[in-house]
Design an enzyme around this catalytic site. Structure first.
Site, PDB file in Angstrom:
ATOM      1  N   CYS A   1       3.162   6.936  16.411  1.00 29.43           N
ATOM      2  CA  CYS A   1       3.804   7.938  15.559  1.00 29.43           C
ATOM      3  C   CYS A   1       3.598   9.312  16.172  1.00 29.43           C
ATOM      4  O   CYS A   1       2.459   9.764  16.343  1.00 29.43           O
ATOM      5  CB  CYS A   1       3.222   7.890  14.155  1.00 29.43           C
ATOM      6  SG  CYS A   1       3.841   9.197  13.070  1.00 29.43           S
TER       7      CYS A   1
ATOM      8  N   CYS B   1       0.797  15.039  10.550  1.00 33.55           N
ATOM      9  CA  CYS B   1       0.658  14.213   9.345  1.00 33.55           C
ATOM     10  C   CYS B   1      -0.465  13.218   9.577  1.00 33.55           C
ATOM     11  O   CYS B   1      -0.493  12.535  10.605  1.00 33.55           O
ATOM     12  CB  CYS B   1       1.966  13.480   9.037  1.00 33.55           C
ATOM     13  SG  CYS B   1       1.851  12.352   7.628  1.00 33.55           S
TER      14      CYS B   1
ATOM     15  N   CYS C   1      -1.247   8.177   7.410  1.00 30.25           N
ATOM     16  CA  CYS C   1      -1.546   6.807   7.855  1.00 30.25           C
ATOM     17  C   CYS C   1      -2.948   6.797   8.477  1.00 30.25           C
ATOM     18  O   CYS C   1      -3.113   6.922   9.695  1.00 30.25           O
ATOM     19  CB  CYS C   1      -0.504   6.323   8.846  1.00 30.25           C
ATOM     20  SG  CYS C   1       1.121   6.070   8.094  1.00 30.25           S
TER      21      CYS C   1
ATOM     22  N   GLN D   1       7.241  -1.406  -6.631  1.00 29.04           N
ATOM     23  CA  GLN D   1       6.448  -1.550  -5.416  1.00 29.04           C
ATOM     24  C   GLN D   1       7.213  -1.013  -4.210  1.00 29.04           C
ATOM     25  O   GLN D   1       8.431  -1.198  -4.102  1.00 29.04           O
ATOM     26  CB  GLN D   1       6.091  -3.026  -5.184  1.00 29.04           C
ATOM     27  CG  GLN D   1       5.288  -3.663  -6.299  1.00 29.04           C
ATOM     28  CD  GLN D   1       3.828  -3.244  -6.280  1.00 29.04           C
ATOM     29  OE1 GLN D   1       3.415  -2.417  -5.475  1.00 29.04           O
ATOM     30  NE2 GLN D   1       3.046  -3.808  -7.184  1.00 29.04           N
TER      31      GLN D   1
ATOM     32  N   GLU E   1       4.887  -1.841 -21.580  1.00 31.87           N
ATOM     33  CA  GLU E   1       4.847  -0.754 -20.596  1.00 31.87           C
ATOM     34  C   GLU E   1       5.045   0.567 -21.328  1.00 31.87           C
ATOM     35  O   GLU E   1       5.913   0.677 -22.205  1.00 31.87           O
ATOM     36  CB  GLU E   1       5.936  -0.956 -19.544  1.00 31.87           C
ATOM     37  CG  GLU E   1       6.219   0.229 -18.648  1.00 31.87           C
ATOM     38  CD  GLU E   1       5.023   0.668 -17.834  1.00 31.87           C
ATOM     39  OE1 GLU E   1       4.786   1.891 -17.785  1.00 31.87           O
ATOM     40  OE2 GLU E   1       4.335  -0.195 -17.262  1.00 31.87           O
TER      41      GLU E   1
ATOM     42  N   ASN F   1      -1.330  -5.650 -14.480  1.00 39.55           N
ATOM     43  CA  ASN F   1      -1.034  -4.953 -13.220  1.00 39.55           C
ATOM     44  C   ASN F   1      -1.255  -3.467 -13.456  1.00 39.55           C
ATOM     45  O   ASN F   1      -0.309  -2.681 -13.517  1.00 39.55           O
ATOM     46  CB  ASN F   1       0.406  -5.239 -12.782  1.00 39.55           C
ATOM     47  CG  ASN F   1       0.739  -4.591 -11.456  1.00 39.55           C
ATOM     48  OD1 ASN F   1      -0.122  -4.412 -10.600  1.00 39.55           O
ATOM     49  ND2 ASN F   1       1.998  -4.233 -11.273  1.00 39.55           N
TER      50      ASN F   1
ATOM     51  N   CYS G   1      -4.245  -2.803  -7.205  1.00 41.30           N
ATOM     52  CA  CYS G   1      -4.062  -1.985  -6.016  1.00 41.30           C
ATOM     53  C   CYS G   1      -5.342  -1.231  -5.665  1.00 41.30           C
ATOM     54  O   CYS G   1      -5.338  -0.366  -4.795  1.00 41.30           O
ATOM     55  CB  CYS G   1      -2.904  -0.997  -6.202  1.00 41.30           C
ATOM     56  SG  CYS G   1      -3.168   0.182  -7.548  1.00 41.30           S
TER      57      CYS G   1
END
Length: 375
Positions: free
Chosen positions: A3, A11, A14, A211, A261, A306, A333
């Site tokens: 990258c 940046c 990542c 997602q 939800e 979730n 997550c």
């Protein structure tokens, strides 16, 4: 993955980009196994891998620069725009759309919001791509002032991007560190993006969470549906159901499935998907998941959770522990909050688990576990 933005120090999102992909996966697997701990009979299924690049179906681009020369990406420490239009983790379709988005900003005269000076109009652009290549474009603006210009230039934008089937203006008048506001003005005839995932089409409306990795999300839904089919419950709750992905995939003749939800937009998406698929026995409620469970007169056979990164929290995990629910499917997550929740539910023991690499090049990971109540 190579990258140029990372190499130049522009940046650093990542954080694992310098690690070879197999080492990234090994670290995530180790973290998830540590979170679930040692349990007799726990079986780990093979990790679901992702493409290393081009996997993100959604880009959240902060707009900087000027209307004549906008940047789409992030802001630096001084509040100046850093352009990331060629971000390698974004899907090819998202990257291909960004130059046309920039030209639309220029033609419509949308002045980027200057954070330090608190001046300007356009704050963010959110681009989502469906598995079929259709796009949802959302322009986050401070007020209704630019709507006339946006409508005027919309036809030109859609000639350049005929796959932009949903275009909206989201209103965020406050100066605060959030991505979007509560009010959405839809500028196109279509109001939802069709997300084709496995046997079910999800209809994604603006402000509905989905997602960011479509192939891995499809694998996640299939895995949960398989476990639910194996257990064969008569009644299922899908708490924190979002746009209804788990609930819709778990629907079956004779089974009652309730999705809960807090986001009304997400619930409308779920209801639309159920209608389009002709599925029976499904109900979706716009409500707080914890309050719904605590106030329900009886518990179901199986609960799918979730939650956001903070986990399900003390009230819900305490309810699950004493509820008598036979099985829980927990999709997380955040392995750390998962570990805290599992520690508070000793009667519910993991019997199956799987790591899904939803976010390559970053430390984020998804893990899903089937919990069974100890005899």
């Amino acid at each position: 993955m190579q990258c140029s933005y990372s190499d130049a120090g522009a940046c650093r999102s990542c954080t694992l980009i310098e690690l070879p992909y197999p080492r990234q996966l090994a670290g995530k697997e180790e973290r998830c196994r540590a979170a679930l701990g040692e349990h007799p009979g726990l079986r780990w299924l093979p990790t679901v891998r992702s493409a290393e690049a081009g996997y993100r179906n959604k880009a959240k681009m902060v707009v900087g620069g000027t209307a004549r020369r906008p940047t789409l990406g992030i802001l630096d420490a001084a509040g100046r725009g850093v352009d990331l239009r060629r971000c390698a983790v974004c899907s090819p379709g998202v990257r291909a759309a960004l130059p046309a988005v920039a030209r639309f900003i220029t033609r419509a005269g949308l002045e980027p919001y200057d954070v330090p000076r608190r001046r300007g109009e356009l704050k963010n652009v959110l681009v989502t791509e469906s598995p079929d290549g259709e796009l949802m474009l959302r322009f986050v603006v401070r007020s209704r002032a630019p709507l006339a210009a946006m409508r005027r230039e919309l036809a030109h934008l859609r000639r350049e991007l005929p796959n932009a089937v949903v275009v909206t203006a989201n209103l965020l008048p406050e100066h605060k560190a959030v991505v979007e506001g509560e009010e959405e003005v839809v500028l196109t005839e279509r109001t939802s993006l069709r997300m084709r995932l496995g046997a079910v089409d999800l209809h994604l409306r603006p402000q509905s969470f989905f997602q960011t990795n479509s192939p891995v999300a499809e694998a996640l839904y299939a895995q949960v549906a398989g476990w639910v089919q194996e257990v064969a419950p008569a009644q299922v709750w899908d708490l924190y159901c979002g746009v209804g992905g788990f609930a819709l995939h778990c629907a079956a003749p004779g089974r009652r499935v309730t999705g809960v939800e807090v986001s009304a937009e997400a619930v409308e998406s779920a209801r639309a998907s159920a209608r389009a698929a002709g599925l029976q026995g499904l109900e979706f409620l716009a409500a707080d998941a914890t309050r719904f469970a605590l106030e329900a007169p009886a518990a179901p056979d199986l609960v799918v959770v979730n939650p956001p990164r903070r986990g399900i929290g003390a009230p819900l995990r305490e309810w699950l522990e004493r509820s008598g629910v036979r099985h829980v499917v927990y999709s997380s997550c955040n392995p750390d909050s998962l570990a805290a929740d599992l520690a508070a539910m000793p009667s519910l023991r993991p019997v199956r688990a799987r790591v899904l690499d939803m976010f390559p090049q970053t430390g984020h990971v998804e893990v899903v576990a089937l919990l069974e109540r100890a005899a």
